[in-house]
Design a protein around this motif. Structure first.
Motif, PDB file in Angstrom:
ATOM      1  N   LYS A 158       0.825  -1.150   0.259  1.00  0.00           N
ATOM      2  CA  LYS A 158      -0.138  -0.322   0.040  1.00  0.00           C
ATOM      3  C   LYS A 158       1.014   1.154  -0.213  1.00  0.00           C
ATOM      4  CE  LYS A 158      -3.834   2.288   2.481  1.00  0.00           C
ATOM      5  NZ  LYS A 158      -4.400   1.902   3.775  1.00  0.00           N
ATOM      6  N   LYS A 159       1.988   1.244  -0.064  1.00  0.00           N
ATOM      7  CA  LYS A 159       3.253   2.819   1.090  1.00  0.00           C
ATOM      8  C   LYS A 159       3.778   2.721  -0.660  1.00  0.00           C
ATOM      9  CE  LYS A 159       5.931   4.695   4.044  1.00  0.00           C
ATOM     10  NZ  LYS A 159       5.652   5.228   5.878  1.00  0.00           N
ATOM     11  N   TYR A 160       4.377   1.194  -0.738  1.00  0.00           N
ATOM     12  CA  TYR A 160       5.054   2.120  -1.555  1.00  0.00           C
ATOM     13  C   TYR A 160       5.074   0.834  -2.969  1.00  0.00           C
ATOM     14  CZ  TYR A 160       7.955   3.187   2.675  1.00  0.00           C
ATOM     15  OH  TYR A 160       8.628   3.763   3.530  1.00  0.00           O
ATOM     16  N   GLY A 161       3.970   0.355  -2.946  1.00  0.00           N
ATOM     17  CA  GLY A 161       4.154  -0.211  -4.218  1.00  0.00           C
ATOM     18  C   GLY A 161       3.818  -1.855  -4.048  1.00  0.00           C
ATOM     19  N   LEU A 162       3.280  -2.537  -5.462  1.00  0.00           N
ATOM     20  CA  LEU A 162       3.124  -4.344  -5.268  1.00  0.00           C
ATOM     21  C   LEU A 162       4.344  -4.855  -5.212  1.00  0.00           C
ATOM     22  CD1 LEU A 162      -0.174  -4.834  -7.304  1.00  0.00           C
ATOM     23  CD2 LEU A 162       0.362  -5.130  -4.647  1.00  0.00           C
ATOM     24  N   PHE A 163       5.499  -4.333  -6.188  1.00  0.00           N
ATOM     25  CA  PHE A 163       6.778  -5.159  -5.918  1.00  0.00           C
ATOM     26  C   PHE A 163       6.930  -5.255  -4.827  1.00  0.00           C
ATOM     27  CE2 PHE A 163      11.326  -4.852  -6.590  1.00  0.00           C
ATOM     28  CZ  PHE A 163      12.031  -5.861  -6.949  1.00  0.00           C
ATOM     29  N   TRP A 164       7.525  -3.894  -4.122  1.00  0.00           N
ATOM     30  CA  TRP A 164       7.598  -4.116  -2.895  1.00  0.00           C
ATOM     31  C   TRP A 164       7.618  -4.371  -1.996  1.00  0.00           C
ATOM     32  CZ3 TRP A 164      13.282  -2.776  -3.198  1.00  0.00           C
ATOM     33  CH2 TRP A 164      13.028  -2.194  -3.820  1.00  0.00           C
ATOM     34  N   GLY A 165       5.800  -5.103  -2.139  1.00  0.00           N
ATOM     35  CA  GLY A 165       5.040  -5.686  -1.322  1.00  0.00           C
ATOM     36  C   GLY A 165       5.371  -7.094  -1.212  1.00  0.00           C
ATOM     37  N   VAL A 182      10.192 -10.984 -10.985  1.00  0.00           N
ATOM     38  CA  VAL A 182       8.699 -11.335 -10.272  1.00  0.00           C
ATOM     39  C   VAL A 182       8.341  -9.121  -9.932  1.00  0.00           C
ATOM     40  CG1 VAL A 182       6.869 -12.308  -8.998  1.00  0.00           C
ATOM     41  CG2 VAL A 182       8.786 -14.014  -9.197  1.00  0.00           C
ATOM     42  N   ARG A 183       7.242  -9.171 -11.105  1.00  0.00           N
ATOM     43  CA  ARG A 183       6.293  -7.945 -11.973  1.00  0.00           C
ATOM     44  C   ARG A 183       4.705  -8.702 -11.008  1.00  0.00           C
ATOM     45  NH1 ARG A 183       8.507  -4.563 -15.541  1.00  0.00           N
ATOM     46  NH2 ARG A 183       6.772  -3.122 -14.359  1.00  0.00           N
ATOM     47  N   PRO A 184       4.739  -8.065  -9.622  1.00  0.00           N
ATOM     48  CA  PRO A 184       2.952  -8.424  -9.217  1.00  0.00           C
ATOM     49  C   PRO A 184       2.362  -7.775  -9.997  1.00  0.00           C
ATOM     50  CG  PRO A 184       4.979  -8.485  -7.113  1.00  0.00           C
ATOM     51  CD  PRO A 184       6.247  -7.564  -8.960  1.00  0.00           C
ATOM     52  N   ASP A 185       2.764  -6.326 -10.692  1.00  0.00           N
ATOM     53  CA  ASP A 185       1.425  -5.589 -11.385  1.00  0.00           C
ATOM     54  C   ASP A 185       1.271  -6.177 -13.017  1.00  0.00           C
ATOM     55  OD1 ASP A 185       4.453  -4.502 -11.661  1.00  0.00           O
ATOM     56  OD2 ASP A 185       3.979  -2.588 -11.799  1.00  0.00           O
ATOM     57  N   ARG A 186       1.819  -6.499 -13.911  1.00  0.00           N
ATOM     58  CA  ARG A 186       1.966  -6.884 -14.802  1.00  0.00           C
ATOM     59  C   ARG A 186       0.522  -8.181 -14.796  1.00  0.00           C
ATOM     60  NH1 ARG A 186       5.711  -5.785 -18.429  1.00  0.00           N
ATOM     61  NH2 ARG A 186       4.153  -6.497 -19.634  1.00  0.00           N
TER      62      ARG A 186
END
Length: 437
Positions: free
Chosen positions: A299-306, A416-420
């Motif tokens: 939520k704070k830094y984006g899906l990749f970091w989470g 791994v790119r969770p936003d793709r």
């Protein structure tokens, strides 16, 4: 927090999946505790017992993708119900193995393979349900709770199975596990539904909240499963490789840790049961913590970091704990450090299953199944390879091998790119578009 955001029916279903997860691991790890008595009764050495452990995982791995495909086609409610009944039957069948029927090793291999085939449905079907019920921002916590059942079930196994063995022998433990599973399966069938729209207890406010947190559904009829896009997607293969490494490390604890304590550290049965709980307690705590951290960081830094960033840190910590703990002389301190490795590994668990739901949408069951197949191949490898490495080079080398694979798992997560998404929709034509990450 408004009433719409409070988990009502969603949390009931996640709790039921937690129970099914706990029962699944109770049924698959009971043999690691009962294995001490089974080996003595049947005259099985560690190498052949490793074959029995691997048979479960081969069956489990082989049916991951079919299980996910079935969950897409007929719904996770029925698939999970049939699966629980199946694995209850073959858990009981483990106790029916007899030298009078021929090779006990072969009988155990067949029974455990079929048990694994039945248990294959639990997580692909569960994740298919999660993709329909749980908003993206809540998936880390939801998966953290579901997979806390792994630690809870595995942690409950040593004291429960030990008590049942002391009371009525090792066969009683398998009958009891079968009964527990069937009861939980019946409860699941009564209370679960495939979609929130089908559940009579879902309020209009909760339904609106669920829909608002899910990706927009594709218009028109759902296309066939896009196997080409799935099998050429970088995200999918990154998850597969990393979950292979995860499975190798995790099954070192599930299959060999109790026996390691009893036969290498020379701890008695009751003390072994107590010590062997510690990694699974750590798994439970860290699985829940990782799920919360997953959502908050995302939520704070984006899906990749989470998702990916948290998993990389978890795998690096795991490698360090395993390398250090295996070389400690004192049993108590070694158990604490190795338990830290098990816990650190499970900080990443919610990342795996959240990402598959994030990127796969309506094909979550299939992608989850493919990813989990990698985990079980890793588990099958460690179940058979670990006693050989330990016999040839010692247990420090066995744990060192697992630590090396943890580092490889961390590297895989970097890709791994969770936003793709694997499949998206072209706004103009309204047709599915294949997107390789």
């Amino acid at each position: 927090m408004t009433m719409a955001r409070r988990s009502r029916v969603r949390v009931l279903l996640i709790f039921l999946l937690f129970l099914l997860s706990a029962v699944a691991f109770l049924d698959r790890t009971n043999i690691s505790v009962a294995g001490v008595q089974m080996r003595q009764e049947y005259g099985i050495d560690q190498i052949h017992l490793g074959w029995v452990f691997s048979a479960f995982l081969i069956g489990y791995a082989a049916f991951q993708v079919p299980a996910g495909w079935l969950a897409v086609k007929i719904g996770p409610r029925k698939v999970l119900t049939y699966g629980v009944i199946w694995w209850g039957v073959f858990s009981a069948a483990t106790a029916l193995v007899s030298p009078a029927l021929g090779s006990t090793v072969l009988q155990l291999i067949v029974v455990r393979f079929l048990l694994g085939a039945g248990e294959a449905v639990i997580y692909p079907a569960g994740n298919q349900l999660l993709s329909r019920w749980i908003p993206i921002e809540e998936r880390g916590k939801a998966n953290g709770l579901i997979f806390a059942g792994v630690g809870a079930g595995s942690g409950l196994t040593p004291p429960l199975i030990t008590a049942l063995i002391v009371f009525g022998g090792w066969r009683l433990s398998f009958y009891a596990c079968a009964l527990i599973g069937i009861v939980v399966g019946i409860i699941w069938y009564v209370l679960a539904r495939d979609r929130p729209e089908e559940h009579p207890r879902v309020s209009a406010a909760e339904l609106a909240h669920i829909r608002a947190g899910l990706p927009a559904p594709m218009t028109g009829a759902a296309p066939p499963t896009p196997w080409g896009a799935i099998l050429t997607d970088r995200n999918v293969w990154g998850l597969f490789v990393s979950y292979f490494c995860f499975g190798y490390v995790a099954w070192l604890f599930f299959s060999w840790f109790f026996i390691y304590l009893a036969e290498v550290r020379h701890v008695d049965l009751k003390a072994s049961a107590l010590y062997s709980m510690m990694p699974f307690i750590a798994m439970t705590i860290c699985c829940l913590s990782g799920g919360v951290a997953n959502d908050r960081i995302a939520k704070k830094y984006g899906l990749f970091w989470g998702r990916s960033g948290l998993a990389v840190v978890a795998f690096i910590l795991t490698a360090g704990f395993l390398a250090a703990g295996s070389q400690v002389t004192g049993t108590g301190l070694a158990v604490v450090i190795l338990a830290g490795g098990a816990g650190a590994l499970y900080l990443s668990q919610s990342s795996f299953w959240s990402v598959t739901a994030d990127i796969a949408g309506p094909y979550t069951g299939v992608v989850s199944g493919f990813m989990n197949m990698g985990c079980q191949i890793g588990g099958a490898l460690t179940a058979s390879l670990t006693p050989w490495i330990a016999a040839q080079y010692g247990w420090i080398a066995a744990f060192g091998t697992a630590a090396t694979l943890a580092v490889i798992g961390a590297i895989a997560w970097c890709f791994v790119r969770p936003d793709r998404l694997i499949v998206t929709e072209r706004p103009a034509a309204g047709q599915p578009e294949m997107v390789a990450a």
